[in-house]
Design a protein around this motif. Structure first.
Motif, PDB file in Angstrom:
ATOM      1  N   GLU A  40      23.785  30.789 -40.088  1.00 60.85           N
ATOM      2  CA  GLU A  40      23.855  30.359 -38.603  1.00 60.85           C
ATOM      3  C   GLU A  40      24.282  29.164 -38.522  1.00 60.85           C
ATOM      4  O   GLU A  40      25.204  28.934 -37.436  1.00 60.85           O
ATOM      5  N   ARG A  62      28.157  33.146 -30.192  1.00 59.59           N
ATOM      6  CA  ARG A  62      26.666  32.438 -30.457  1.00 59.59           C
ATOM      7  C   ARG A  62      25.723  33.799 -30.122  1.00 59.59           C
ATOM      8  O   ARG A  62      24.750  33.487 -30.438  1.00 59.59           O
ATOM      9  N   ASN A  63      26.439  34.624 -29.494  1.00 58.19           N
ATOM     10  CA  ASN A  63      25.440  35.961 -29.368  1.00 58.19           C
ATOM     11  C   ASN A  63      26.143  37.173 -29.240  1.00 58.19           C
ATOM     12  O   ASN A  63      27.575  36.830 -29.035  1.00 58.19           O
ATOM     13  N   ASP A  65      27.149  38.760 -26.589  1.00 59.55           N
ATOM     14  CA  ASP A  65      28.026  38.609 -25.198  1.00 59.55           C
ATOM     15  C   ASP A  65      29.136  37.878 -25.733  1.00 59.55           C
ATOM     16  O   ASP A  65      30.028  37.679 -24.536  1.00 59.55           O
ATOM     17  N   LYS A  67      31.037  37.106 -28.270  1.00 58.01           N
ATOM     18  CA  LYS A  67      31.702  37.349 -29.467  1.00 58.01           C
ATOM     19  C   LYS A  67      33.120  36.671 -29.554  1.00 58.01           C
ATOM     20  O   LYS A  67      33.653  36.652 -30.650  1.00 58.01           O
TER      21      LYS A  67
END
Length: 70
Positions: A40, A62-63, A65, A67
């Motif tokens: 990560e 980062r998450n 949502d 991408k």
């Protein structure tokens, strides 16, 4: 630190982003089998480096949502 169990890992100095800037890259894909070579922390460092250089990225974020940043 390289991800445990990976036979091959790749890492570049963040200053290498200048080569992408030099060739005029506007966006890059980070969706590949080496994106998570350094876990990560490595992924987030890559995204921060690209964003700081003004280069959009797709394929990881980062998450879920986030991408892509285009």
């Amino acid at each position: 630190t390289p991800t445990a169990g990976k036979q091959y890992t790749f890492h570049a100095n963040p200053s290498s982003v200048r080569y992408l800037q030099d060739i005029g890259a506007d966006a890059v894909s980070v969706a590949n089998n080496h994106t998570y070579d350094y876990g990560e922390t490595g992924l987030l460092n890559t995204l921060t480096t690209l964003e700081s250089a003004g280069i959009a990225h797709v394929g990881a974020g980062r998450n879920l949502d986030r991408k892509s940043v285009v």
